[in-house]
Design a protein around this motif. Structure first.
Motif, PDB file in Angstrom:
ATOM      1  N   LEU A 116       0.884  -1.115  -0.276  1.00 47.05           N
ATOM      2  CA  LEU A 116       0.013   0.062   0.082  1.00 47.05           C
ATOM      3  C   LEU A 116       0.846   1.380   0.099  1.00 47.05           C
ATOM      4  CD1 LEU A 116      -2.724   1.004   0.571  1.00 47.05           C
ATOM      5  CD2 LEU A 116      -2.631   1.133   2.673  1.00 47.05           C
ATOM      6  N   LYS A 117       0.654   2.119  -1.023  1.00 44.57           N
ATOM      7  CA  LYS A 117       1.356   3.238  -1.111  1.00 44.57           C
ATOM      8  C   LYS A 117       2.863   3.262  -0.717  1.00 44.57           C
ATOM      9  CE  LYS A 117      -2.809   6.282  -0.941  1.00 44.57           C
ATOM     10  NZ  LYS A 117      -3.585   7.431  -0.313  1.00 44.57           N
ATOM     11  N   PRO A 118       3.761   2.655  -1.298  1.00 51.62           N
ATOM     12  CA  PRO A 118       5.111   2.456  -1.180  1.00 51.62           C
ATOM     13  C   PRO A 118       5.775   3.968  -0.829  1.00 51.62           C
ATOM     14  CG  PRO A 118       4.608   1.352  -3.198  1.00 51.62           C
ATOM     15  CD  PRO A 118       3.420   2.026  -2.797  1.00 51.62           C
ATOM     16  N   GLY A 119       6.924   3.809   0.471  1.00 49.55           N
ATOM     17  CA  GLY A 119       7.324   5.068   0.754  1.00 49.55           C
ATOM     18  C   GLY A 119       6.708   5.732   1.801  1.00 49.55           C
ATOM     19  N   THR A 120       5.462   5.212   2.243  1.00 44.68           N
ATOM     20  CA  THR A 120       4.837   5.657   3.524  1.00 44.68           C
ATOM     21  C   THR A 120       4.731   4.664   4.697  1.00 44.68           C
ATOM     22  OG1 THR A 120       2.673   4.989   2.766  1.00 44.68           O
ATOM     23  CG2 THR A 120       3.334   7.072   2.010  1.00 44.68           C
ATOM     24  N   ILE A 121       4.383   5.544   5.765  1.00 44.13           N
ATOM     25  CA  ILE A 121       3.859   4.660   7.047  1.00 44.13           C
ATOM     26  C   ILE A 121       2.723   4.371   7.044  1.00 44.13           C
ATOM     27  CG2 ILE A 121       4.190   4.737   9.647  1.00 44.13           C
ATOM     28  CD1 ILE A 121       6.781   6.489   9.098  1.00 44.13           C
ATOM     29  N   ALA A 122       2.222   3.248   7.276  1.00 41.74           N
ATOM     30  CA  ALA A 122       0.808   2.739   7.156  1.00 41.74           C
ATOM     31  C   ALA A 122       0.430   2.100   8.270  1.00 41.74           C
ATOM     32  CB  ALA A 122       0.614   1.586   5.803  1.00 41.74           C
ATOM     33  N   VAL A 141      -0.933  -3.305  13.246  1.00 39.88           N
ATOM     34  CA  VAL A 141      -0.573  -3.801  12.163  1.00 39.88           C
ATOM     35  C   VAL A 141       0.213  -2.206  11.834  1.00 39.88           C
ATOM     36  CG1 VAL A 141      -0.926  -4.431   9.921  1.00 39.88           C
ATOM     37  CG2 VAL A 141      -2.365  -5.273  11.852  1.00 39.88           C
ATOM     38  N   PHE A 142       1.422  -2.465  11.265  1.00 35.82           N
ATOM     39  CA  PHE A 142       2.253  -1.035  10.763  1.00 35.82           C
ATOM     40  C   PHE A 142       3.197  -1.579   9.586  1.00 35.82           C
ATOM     41  CE2 PHE A 142       3.821  -3.091  14.570  1.00 35.82           C
ATOM     42  CZ  PHE A 142       5.113  -3.156  14.534  1.00 35.82           C
ATOM     43  N   ARG A 143       3.290  -0.772   8.860  1.00 35.48           N
ATOM     44  CA  ARG A 143       4.265  -0.899   7.779  1.00 35.48           C
ATOM     45  C   ARG A 143       5.093   0.351   7.653  1.00 35.48           C
ATOM     46  NH1 ARG A 143       3.233  -0.115   2.375  1.00 35.48           N
ATOM     47  NH2 ARG A 143       3.263   2.074   3.072  1.00 35.48           N
ATOM     48  N   VAL A 184       4.259  11.581   5.518  1.00 32.05           N
ATOM     49  CA  VAL A 184       4.474   9.993   4.932  1.00 32.05           C
ATOM     50  C   VAL A 184       3.403   9.155   5.737  1.00 32.05           C
ATOM     51  CG1 VAL A 184       6.823  10.341   4.093  1.00 32.05           C
ATOM     52  CG2 VAL A 184       6.428   9.725   6.471  1.00 32.05           C
ATOM     53  N   PHE A 185       2.298   9.574   6.027  1.00 30.43           N
ATOM     54  CA  PHE A 185       1.450   8.556   6.619  1.00 30.43           C
ATOM     55  C   PHE A 185       0.421   8.274   5.783  1.00 30.43           C
ATOM     56  CE2 PHE A 185      -2.371   7.498   9.209  1.00 30.43           C
ATOM     57  CZ  PHE A 185      -1.806   6.676  10.134  1.00 30.43           C
ATOM     58  N   THR A 186      -0.125   6.806   5.773  1.00 31.99           N
ATOM     59  CA  THR A 186      -1.152   6.530   5.003  1.00 31.99           C
ATOM     60  C   THR A 186      -2.046   5.424   5.874  1.00 31.99           C
ATOM     61  OG1 THR A 186      -0.033   6.196   2.843  1.00 31.99           O
ATOM     62  CG2 THR A 186      -1.767   4.778   3.117  1.00 31.99           C
ATOM     63  N   TYR A 187      -3.447   5.576   5.828  1.00 34.49           N
ATOM     64  CA  TYR A 187      -4.304   4.808   6.592  1.00 34.49           C
ATOM     65  C   TYR A 187      -4.513   3.275   5.822  1.00 34.49           C
ATOM     66  CZ  TYR A 187      -6.041   8.558   9.576  1.00 34.49           C
ATOM     67  OH  TYR A 187      -6.053   9.622  10.382  1.00 34.49           O
ATOM     68  N   ILE A 188      -4.272   2.428   6.549  1.00 33.22           N
ATOM     69  CA  ILE A 188      -4.855   1.127   6.000  1.00 33.22           C
ATOM     70  C   ILE A 188      -6.299   0.963   5.769  1.00 33.22           C
ATOM     71  CG2 ILE A 188      -4.836  -1.583   6.444  1.00 33.22           C
ATOM     72  CD1 ILE A 188      -1.983  -1.112   7.589  1.00 33.22           C
ATOM     73  N   PRO A 189      -6.835   0.460   4.944  1.00 35.96           N
ATOM     74  CA  PRO A 189      -8.300   0.655   4.762  1.00 35.96           C
ATOM     75  C   PRO A 189      -8.935  -0.350   6.191  1.00 35.96           C
ATOM     76  CG  PRO A 189      -7.615   0.270   2.712  1.00 35.96           C
ATOM     77  CD  PRO A 189      -6.451   0.261   3.600  1.00 35.96           C
TER      78      PRO A 189
END
Length: 266
Positions: A116-122, A141-143, A184-189
């Motif tokens: 999911l959205k490479p380069g971000t923290i998810a 859960v964290f990426r 650099v933040f992204t929400y996981i659905p």
């Protein structure tokens, strides 16, 4: 052959036995299309599957001021996961890391979360924080990428008391807000990462039927109570958090792991 996917978890203290790590490992490798490199940071290696790479649980140089701030917030031990964020923790590591708490169960494909959205923290939006209109992510859960996001470790190391105080002793608040501050933040659905108590077994329907597994769920989080063994057997620990015995949880968390790893490991 593609590079393996990096998976990390942390186990400290005695709350969770080695079977939690082994079943997480099995769930991850059964639900990813690529090879998996699985790391567990721990001070206790007994009972871990031999394919799991062990990372020693460190005593961080900033431990004392960090713990002092955590004591004020009454959140002792709450920031240990930050040790996973250290750049060069694993010198030959390539690419991002998908991390999990131990009180989760894998129920679907993880490729989409990892990619999911490479380069971000998810992270998923935290359930309680979302209801209150606050942006904080949930930490089960964290990426992240330790090389691309060194500030996750370095900012805490540089100013441990202030950073813990600002985060009010919450690792997930620290992690998600640091990512947001750095754009650099992204929400996981939300339908990919679900809560057993809020999404699978909500009050008052938990009195009428067993918990259900949402169709799109990839990870089920058991934050708070009940934990997985309690939910499998049935739980009556509080008026709101009752649960009838849960067959699909026994299947995903125990039976499939034992079929995969053998009964000695799961």
């Amino acid at each position: 052959m593609s590079d393996p996917v990096n998976i990390m978890c942390i186990k400290w203290g005695t709350l969770f036995g080695p079977e939690y790590v082994n079943r997480l490992y099995s769930g991850v490798r059964r639900n990813m299309s690529r090879p998996v490199r699985f790391f567990c940071m721990t001070e206790e290696t007994d009972g871990l599957h031999p394919d799991i790479e062990v990372l020693p649980l460190p005593i961080e140089p900033f431990l004392e001021p960090m713990n002092a701030a955590l004591a004020v917030a009454n959140r002792q031990g709450a920031m240990r996961k930050v040790s996973l964020f250290k750049p060069d923790l694993v010198p030959d590591l390539k690419g991002p890391v998908l991390g999990f708490d131990l009180d989760v169960v894998i129920t679907g494909s993880l490729d989409e979360i990892h990619d999911l959205k490479p380069g971000t923290i998810a992270m998923r939006h935290d359930w309680v924080e979302a209801r209150k209109g606050r942006p904080t992510g949930h930490g089960s859960v964290f990426r992240f990428d330790p090389q691309a996001h060194p500030f996750l470790y370095n900012d805490l190391a540089a100013n441990p008391y202030d950073e813990v105080e600002k985060a009010r002793g919450s690792e997930q608040r620290y992690t998600s807000h640091k990512a947001m501050d750095n754009n650099v933040f992204t929400y996981i659905p939300g339908d990919w990462v679900v809560s057993f108590k809020y999404d699978c077994n909500p009050f008052p329907m938990n009195y009428l039927r067993p918990a259900s597994l949402p169709a799109a769920a990839k990870v089920v989080c058991f934050h708070g109570r009940p934990k997985m063994p309690e939910a499998i057997e049935g739980y009556s620990g509080s008026f709101i958090r009752r649960a009838k015995p849960c067959d699909w949880l026994q299947d995903h968390w125990v039976d499939r792991a034992r079929a995969d790893l053998g009964p000695d490991w799961a």
